[in-house]
Motif scaffolding. Structure first.
Motif, short mmCIF file in Angstrom:
data_model
loop_
_atom_site.label_atom_id
_atom_site.label_comp_id
_atom_site.label_asym_id
_atom_site.label_seq_id
_atom_site.Cartn_x
_atom_site.Cartn_y
_atom_site.Cartn_z
N ALA B 113 74.19 39.88 19.32
CA ALA B 113 74.25 41.29 19.09
C ALA B 113 72.99 41.93 19.63
O ALA B 113 71.92 41.28 20.02
N VAL B 114 73.22 43.18 20.12
CA VAL B 114 71.98 43.98 20.60
C VAL B 114 72.06 45.38 19.56
O VAL B 114 73.17 46.32 19.41
N VAL B 115 70.71 45.30 18.97
CA VAL B 115 70.28 46.63 18.32
C VAL B 115 69.71 47.54 19.15
O VAL B 115 68.70 47.44 19.71
N GLN B 116 70.41 48.67 19.63
CA GLN B 116 69.87 49.67 20.67
C GLN B 116 69.13 50.71 20.05
O GLN B 116 69.15 51.12 18.66
N GLY B 117 68.29 51.14 20.92
CA GLY B 117 67.33 52.34 20.55
C GLY B 117 66.25 52.11 19.28
O GLY B 117 66.15 53.03 18.57
N VAL B 118 65.78 51.30 19.31
CA VAL B 118 64.95 50.79 18.11
C VAL B 118 63.39 51.38 18.35
O VAL B 118 62.97 50.84 19.44
N GLY B 119 62.86 51.60 17.32
CA GLY B 119 61.61 52.07 17.71
C GLY B 119 60.83 52.94 16.37
O GLY B 119 61.37 52.48 15.21
N TYR B 120 60.00 53.76 16.49
CA TYR B 120 59.54 54.11 15.27
C TYR B 120 58.78 55.76 15.60
O TYR B 120 58.56 56.10 17.08
N GLU B 121 58.79 56.46 14.54
CA GLU B 121 57.98 57.92 14.72
C GLU B 121 56.69 57.81 15.70
O GLU B 121 55.76 57.05 15.06
N GLN B 122 56.40 58.76 16.13
CA GLN B 122 55.15 59.15 17.04
C GLN B 122 54.82 57.78 17.76
O GLN B 122 53.95 57.05 17.11
N PRO B 123 55.54 57.61 18.71
CA PRO B 123 55.40 55.93 19.10
C PRO B 123 54.02 56.01 19.84
O PRO B 123 53.38 56.97 20.44
N ASN B 124 53.28 54.59 19.78
CA ASN B 124 52.03 54.41 20.26
C ASN B 124 52.17 53.64 21.45
O ASN B 124 53.01 52.53 21.39
N ARG B 125 51.66 54.10 22.80
CA ARG B 125 51.88 53.27 23.69
C ARG B 125 50.78 52.25 24.10
O ARG B 125 50.93 51.45 25.43
N SER B 126 49.99 52.04 23.24
CA SER B 126 49.00 50.70 23.46
C SER B 126 49.78 49.64 23.08
O SER B 126 50.36 49.41 21.90
N HIS B 127 49.57 48.47 23.76
CA HIS B 127 50.02 47.17 23.32
C HIS B 127 49.87 46.70 21.95
O HIS B 127 50.47 46.44 21.28
N PHE B 128 48.41 46.72 21.85
CA PHE B 128 47.89 46.09 20.66
C PHE B 128 48.20 46.94 19.41
O PHE B 128 48.53 46.46 18.38
N GLU B 129 48.07 48.53 19.65
CA GLU B 129 48.45 49.20 18.47
C GLU B 129 49.73 49.16 17.99
O GLU B 129 50.33 48.95 17.01
N SER B 130 50.74 49.16 19.22
CA SER B 130 52.23 49.12 18.98
C SER B 130 52.58 48.00 18.22
O SER B 130 53.39 47.70 17.05
N MET B 131 52.05 46.79 18.91
CA MET B 131 52.32 45.44 18.40
C MET B 131 51.77 45.42 16.90
O MET B 131 52.51 44.77 16.11
N ASP B 132 50.65 45.93 16.72
CA ASP B 132 50.42 45.65 15.35
C ASP B 132 51.28 46.51 14.07
O ASP B 132 51.41 46.12 12.92
N ILE B 133 51.71 47.75 14.55
CA ILE B 133 52.73 48.42 14.14
C ILE B 133 53.88 47.58 13.71
O ILE B 133 54.45 47.44 12.54
N TRP B 134 54.61 46.75 14.74
CA TRP B 134 55.62 46.10 14.40
C TRP B 134 55.35 44.76 13.47
O TRP B 134 56.32 44.55 12.76
N GLN B 138 52.42 48.96 9.53
CA GLN B 138 51.51 49.84 8.95
C GLN B 138 50.64 50.78 10.35
O GLN B 138 50.69 50.06 11.40
N ARG B 139 50.68 51.99 10.22
CA ARG B 139 50.01 52.85 11.16
C ARG B 139 48.40 52.50 11.30
O ARG B 139 47.75 52.09 10.44
N LYS B 140 48.04 52.99 12.34
CA LYS B 140 46.46 52.69 12.55
C LYS B 140 45.83 53.56 11.59
O LYS B 140 46.35 54.74 11.18
N GLY B 141 44.71 53.10 11.25
CA GLY B 141 44.14 53.82 10.08
C GLY B 141 44.49 53.49 8.47
O GLY B 141 43.86 53.54 7.64
N GLU B 142 45.73 53.01 8.34
CA GLU B 142 46.00 52.66 7.15
C GLU B 142 45.67 51.15 7.29
O GLU B 142 45.20 50.44 7.96
N VAL B 143 45.16 50.56 5.77
CA VAL B 143 44.89 49.16 5.66
C VAL B 143 45.71 48.27 6.02
O VAL B 143 46.83 47.95 5.69
#
Lengths: 454, 414
Positions: B113-134, B138-143
């Motif tokens: 199966a393929v779930v299409q169009g998956v992401g999150y609000e105000q996407p971050n385009r830094s590898h590390f930041e976005s990977m950390d979010i996944w 939690q977003r940057k700044g949150e513990v």
């Protein structure tokens, strides 16, 4: 005879240890002391200790300092590891220190604080700062806890690790405020969320710039705060002092020390902790007298706490080597320790290592057994600069029966099952070189459950 | 019958499966050494397994799940567009990248199966930041102290198990997703870490067996009792791994790729009856800023072949209904290609699922190629809705404490 710790009389527990017929000051007791207060000792060392008064031995362990020559040697090793980069080199350097230090309790306590004020190189990514913190922990390992808590609160590696390298007036960062109360001093349930918010305000203006701590006056919230019932225009220093001076801090630290030095489980009852915590406060939060009180106590030497700790991976490896006067490839060992769950400079979370049963699962147990096999088979492993056979002979253990008896005394916190003694002694009759049979015997001994206990 | 050698020849699971499982267990437990019975008794039979594949670097979702009929697609990708004739069709509009043959086969079998169009609000385009979010939700700044899988493991009481609750396979740094305060997840570099050394010597092996069977006086010390049970379990695991080395044969050879080897190890561990519920593997290299076509094709082939092989192999060994694989990346890539035959960091992307239990086909619409956010796809499904489905419906746990909020679970399983 063996009273469960829940039923122990707190007064008796912390009185200076008096040897009795049931609990003599013997090789077993000396080995127990050296396992808990250090990383084990050889039979020869234990015999020397036994000839002395146990209180003197404990006092000497607590007072021991690294001689200047050793400090110089370590300083140059540290420089070399930093120059060649990578925290794994740094870990190898620390392993060397633990293997060779003449002040083993100091090193054991440094490891304790590394797990307490847990900071990981995985996030800090700066070996120099990690080592700077390591040296801070060693400096205060048996020193004044109030001072240690203040220094660690301004330690660059710590603040980077907890995302607290900037603290602006308009957005106080609550992370460090939370952890100093929850994990470092008080424990959960001994502060409110309001205390966290107020303490975070005390830390505004504290920041790390170019790897150094400094206070940014423009970002300081100089207003009135109330932390844990104390109100005033509190600074960051005042905030730390307020937390540390809570009686709960003495209880929290005492309980953790008792768990580290005496027993993983069951949980010591409050009335056992309370008198020691009171003394810690009377001593002005100095760690050394408390550690000395614990290590020299009736409870510490009683049979009911022997074997009531699970050896940590560091204790398995360094303990095995120091007990057999061994040396090995420290770099390789650093990697193995990481696989076994205790990477030096890499605690798994801000909570540090949980210890006790959490060290144990099928993969770590196989890893521990394989670690011993690898140490025994490694060309770089030497026992007293010799092979295993010569070393054991030098300690008076010639026949397989003598070898098992010797290792049981120096290496084991609880008696071996009879079958183990018999089966391993039978290996003497199997074919092959004696060195190989000895390795099999030692490996077997270190694979049975009893070996995992300290 | 010598139960001891029987155990060495068969994995527990194979053993249980032979017809009258219940009576076999009874016979077994009456005569087998205590340590072996325990391993049988402890394993719930329907434990489901999640294998997470992290596609690190930002997978180009548009060239993975290809909207080949969309004029916007060929327009944005004059060099990189994959033409309709070569895609592996999912439906008339959308197809898989041609190197995803194994995924297409799984789809045909109703296991992809393929779930299409998956992401999150105000996407971050830094590898590390976005990977950390996944990983942390939690977003940057949150513990950020723990990851979503770590929180799940903690909540599910996985710390109680003798086998590791989860395993990370690889030499790389442990994924943040697996971090938690209370559950430690080992990183396994090779299967040899699950084998006791010295076991090749018969005298060592025999002596060890005898030592473990003699209970001695371990009853007075709970801690010792615990270590003994764990040691027995570890030795049993080691023996199972040895026997799965000789008894377990992959139903077809695994691809000789990095991910293929990791999946072969996962299959062996599953066949060996390990109680581990979560396996985590990573494949890096999806950051295709330049000369994308060959590199991307090779990466997709590696993922598709390795996942396809794992699913069919585990099914062939009778555990297909217990396995689900989830492949994700920290972000997709920009819609428009760049001047170096590559693509730059983007936003929403597909999450790929494989296993007998998944509801096969496409989930959700393909994100629009005309309604863009500064040249990037707009997500319509929050990644935590995928996690919610995996936690609630696959792992059968409560998702809100794990995700730090209520997310409506997608319907991903049949």
């Amino acid at each position: 005879m063996m009273k469960p710790v829940e039923q122990v009389d707190p007064n008796w527990a912390w009185e200076p240890f008096l040897a009795t017929a049931e609990t003599p000051w013997d090789m077993g007791a000396a080995a127990h002391l050296m396992r808990r207060a250090g990383f084990g000792a050889t039979g020869e060392e234990l015999r020397q200790l036994m000839a002395r008064n146990p209180q003197d031995v404990v006092a000497e362990l607590v007072a021991a300092q690294e001689p200047e020559s050793f400090q110089r040697e370590m300083a140059s090793l540290v420089r070399a590891s930093l120059a060649s980069g990578g925290p794994q080199r740094l870990a190898a350097q620390w392993i060397y220190r633990m293997l060779n230090t003449p002040a083993p309790l100091l090193e054991k306590m440094t490891l304790f604080w590394h797990g307490h004020f847990a900071t990981s190189a995985a996030k800090v990514e700066d070996s120099k700062l990690m080592q700077q913190q390591n040296e801070l922990l060693r400096e205060y390992a048996l020193g004044d806890f109030s001072q240690l808590a203040l220094e660690i609160s301004r330690d660059p590696a710590m603040l980077l690790y907890l995302d607290s390298a900037t603290n602006r007036k308009t957005h106080p960062n609550e992370n460090y405020a939370r952890e100093i109360m929850e994990l470092f001093c008080l424990g959960e349930g001994n502060y409110t969320e309001q205390d966290i918010r107020e303490l975070a305000r005390c830390f505004t203006g504290w920041e790390i710039k170019r790897e150094k701590f400094r206070i940014n006056r423009y970002q300081q919230d100089t207003g009135e705060k109330t932390v844990l019932g104390r109100t005033g225009e509190l600074s960051g220093e005042d905030g730390v002092a307020t937390v540390v001076s809570q009686h709960q801090t003495a209880r929290f630290i005492t309980r953790k020390l008792v768990r580290f030095l005496v027993l993983d489980e069951p949980r010591a009852p409050d009335d056992l902790i309370e008198p020691l915590a009171d003394k810690l406060r009377e001593d002005g939060m100095r760690i050394a007298p408390t550690v000395q009180r614990i290590l020299g106590s009736n409870l510490f030497f009683s049979m009911s706490v022997r074997g009531r700790k699970v050896r940590s991976p560091v204790e398995v490896a360094i303990g095995f080597l120091r007990t057999l006067n061994g040396s090995t490839d420290a770099f390789r060992l650093a990697t193995t320790l990481q696989q076994l769950g205790q990477g030096l400079y890499f605690p798994p979370s801000v909570k540090g290592w949980d210890g006790g049963r959490t060290w144990i699962n099928s993969s770590t147990l196989l890893g521990r057994s394989n670690l011993i096999r690898n140490l025994l088979g490694d060309d770089k492993t030497r026992f007293g600069k010799q092979g295993l056979e010569q070393h054991l002979t030098s300690q008076g253990a010639r026949s397989m029966g003598e070898v098992v008896a010797y290792l049981e005394t120096v290496l084991f916190a609880v008696p071996l099952p009879d079958t183990a003694r018999q089966k391993i002694a039978q290996l003497a009759d199997s074919p092959g070189a004696k060195e190989n049979r000895l390795r099999d015997a030692v490996h077997l001994l270190c694979t049975i459950p009893e070996f995992q206990l300290a | 019958m010598n139960n001891h050698s029987l155990f060495q020849l068969e994995s527990r699971r194979e053993f249980l499966k032979r017809g009258a499982a219940a009576s076999a267990v009874m016979t077994f437990s009456m005569t087998a050494p205590g340590i072996l019975c325990q391993a049988v008794a402890q394993t719930p039979r329907n434990d489901r397994i999640l294998v997470v594949v992290e596609m690190a670097g930002g997978n180009d979702g548009l060239n993975t799940i290809v909207p080949h009929r969309d004029p916007g697609y060929t327009k944005a990708r004059p060099q990189l567009a994959i033409d309709g004739d070569s895609v592996l069709k999912i439906n008339s509009e959308i197809g898989l990248h041609p190197s995803c043959r194994s995924f297409a086969d799984l789809l045909e079998q109703g296991q992809f199966a393929v779930v299409q169009g998956v992401g999150y609000e105000q996407p971050n385009r830094s590898h590390f930041e976005s990977m950390d979010i996944w990983h942390s939700c939690q977003r940057k700044g949150e513990v950020r102290q723990d990851g979503w899988l770590g929180r799940y493991l903690e909540q599910s009481g996985a710390a109680e198990s003798n086998d590791p609750a989860a395993l990370h396979l690889g030499f790389d740094k442990q994924p943040f997703a697996l971090m938690s305060r209370d559950v430690r997840v080992p990183s396994i570099r090779s299967l040899s870490q699950f084998r006791l050394r010295g076991g090749e010597s018969p005298r060592f092996r025999e002596a060890l067996d005898q030592l473990l069977e003699s209970d001695g006086d371990r009853s007075g010390n709970d801690l010792l009792g615990f270590v003994q049970a764990s040691t027995s379990n570890a030795i049993t695991s080691s023996r199972r791994m040895e026997s799965s080395g000789t008894m377990y044969q992959p139903s077809k050879p695994y691809p000789a790729s990095g991910l293929g080897e990791k999946m072969a190890t996962v299959a062996k561990l599953i066949a060996g009856g390990l109680q581990t519920r979560v396996y985590y593997v990573r494949i890096d290299g999806f950051d295709t800023h330049a000369n994308q076509p060959d590199a991307h094709a090779a990466l997709l082939r590696e993922v598709s072949e390795a996942v396809g092989c794992l699913v069919s192999d585990v099914s062939a060994h009778g555990d297909g209904d217990r396995l689900m694989v989830m492949c994700f990346s920290e972000f997709g890539r920009r819609v428009a290609e760049n001047a170096s035959e590559g693509t730059d960091h983007g936003t929403a992307g597909p999450v790929l699922l494989a296993g007998a239990a998944v509801k096969a086909g496409l989930v959700g619409r393909h994100p629009s190629l005309t309604d863009l956010d500064q040249g990037d796809l707009k997500y319509h499904t929050d990644f935590r809705q995928v996690y919610a489905a995996v936690i609630e419906d696959w792992l059968e746990a409560d998702s809100s404490p794990v995700l730090g909020g209520d997310y409506e679970a997608l319907e991903l399983f049949s």
